[in-house]
Design an enzyme around this catalytic site. Structure first.
Site, short mmCIF file in Angstrom:
data_model
loop_
_atom_site.label_atom_id
_atom_site.label_comp_id
_atom_site.label_asym_id
_atom_site.label_seq_id
_atom_site.Cartn_x
_atom_site.Cartn_y
_atom_site.Cartn_z
N LYS A 107 -20.35 125.03 77.70
CA LYS A 107 -19.20 125.48 76.92
C LYS A 107 -19.14 124.67 75.64
O LYS A 107 -19.00 123.44 75.68
CB LYS A 107 -17.91 125.31 77.71
CG LYS A 107 -16.74 126.13 77.17
CD LYS A 107 -16.97 127.61 77.42
CE LYS A 107 -15.69 128.41 77.24
NZ LYS A 107 -15.92 129.86 77.54
N THR A 165 -18.88 128.53 82.53
CA THR A 165 -18.51 127.77 81.34
C THR A 165 -16.99 127.68 81.20
O THR A 165 -16.46 126.71 80.66
CB THR A 165 -19.12 128.36 80.06
OG1 THR A 165 -18.59 129.67 79.84
CG2 THR A 165 -20.64 128.44 80.18
N HIS A 207 -25.53 114.01 43.47
CA HIS A 207 -25.92 113.68 42.10
C HIS A 207 -24.73 113.71 41.14
O HIS A 207 -23.89 114.62 41.19
CB HIS A 207 -26.98 114.65 41.61
CG HIS A 207 -28.24 114.63 42.43
ND1 HIS A 207 -29.06 113.53 42.49
CD2 HIS A 207 -28.80 115.57 43.24
CE1 HIS A 207 -30.09 113.80 43.28
NE2 HIS A 207 -29.95 115.02 43.76
#
Length: 294
Positions: free
Chosen positions: A12, A57, A249
């Site tokens: 799960k 699950t 950057h």
């Protein structure tokens, strides 16, 4: 040609659980995202659809909620170990549990003159993480702690030059640049006997930040190594640090069309494309744990 079933697991993913501890007017808050994956004698589930070995699950999700109530939530490493051991120890068909947790930090909102402590504000974007593997009580286990979305910047003390230049190179060398990155760092504990995962996390984070701030950088790679080295030198409960650090950057903006100079003060922050620096720093005696990171 034969066809066989390879390694597999199920579970799960991303159960969101919030636990409020109420101690009079002072409340505390834990906000987690918990993912569980189980492996074991599950081949027939895939090959023939026999669900006899399967812990649903949905049951895994409910276990997370029930354990948050029964046991509370302290350090996320301890909570992950508690869950992982439970799934292996309680299910005869499950031999290996993987539990991954993200923790979202909240800070108190304090009202002057009030004793109430029940208001919170989300603390930025940084996320604390833990990844635990367990083969049950007495079996092999690993604990990997970490963080992600930690954005840091040095406004000077960074250079970049001496690199390969070919026919496609346009980047000019620099002796003074902004160095910024968003750190994803994970660190492996030597075992599961760390006395205080909270202290370990705070001190390891401190080491990473101090090394970032204190390293005169000739490259982001050099900075990454310095950060990992400091963490391993000062935190003896750790044996390995892995980091991913994108180069955020910052380019000087040409202000000459407006009759203005730019003495390294105004920058364009580009979010993509970006350089991605990844590396591992480990002690010479780091024990093997092949499944620790997966």
């Amino acid at each position: 040609m034969s066809i066989v079933l390879g390694p597999n697991r199920y579970g799960k993913a991303e159960t969101r659980v919030v636990r409020v501890d109420r101690d009079g007017p002072v409340h505390s808050l834990k906000d987690l995202n918990v993912s569980v994956a189980l492996a074991g004698d599950l081949d027939e589930v895939f090959l023939s659809g026999d669900n006899a070995p399967v812990l649903p699950t949905d049951s895994q999700k409910n276990t997370v909620f029930a354990f948050a109530r029964k046991h509370g939530i302290g350090e996320i490493e301890d909570f992950a170990l508690l869950l992982a051991r439970h799934f292996v120890d309680s299910q005869p068909t499950i031999h290996h549990a993987r539990v991954e947790i993200e923790e979202y930090a909240w800070e108190r909102v304090l009202v002057p003159g009030s004793e109430e402590r029940h208001s919170f504000v989300r603390a930025g974007t940084e996320v604390r993480t833990a990844l635990v593997h367990s083969e049950g009580t007495g079996g092999a286990e690993t604990v990997v702690s970490g963080l992600k979305n930690l954005v840091v910047l040095n406004s000077t003390a960074s250079e970049f030059h001496g690199y390969v230049e070919d026919e496609y190179t346009t980047l000019p060398p620099t002796r003074d640049r902004v160095l910024a990155t968003e750190v994803t760092a994970t660190w492996r504990h030597r075992g599961t006997a760390t006395a205080d995962y909270g202290e370990s996390f705070r001190e390891t984070r401190r080491c990473l930040l101090e090394a970032f701030a204190g390293t005169y950088s000739l490259s982001l790679q050099q900075t990454l190594y310095a950060m990992g080295r400091k963490a391993l030198t000062e935190r003896t409960e750790l044996c390995e640090v892995r980091m991913a650090m994108p180069n955020k950057h910052h380019f000087d903006v040409d202000l000459s069309p407006f009759g203005l100079d730019n003495p390294n003060e105004v920058f364009f922050a580009a979010d993509r494309p970006y350089g991605l620096i990844e590396g591992t720093v480990l002690t010479g005696d780091a024990p093997d744990a092949s499944f620790a990171w997966n």
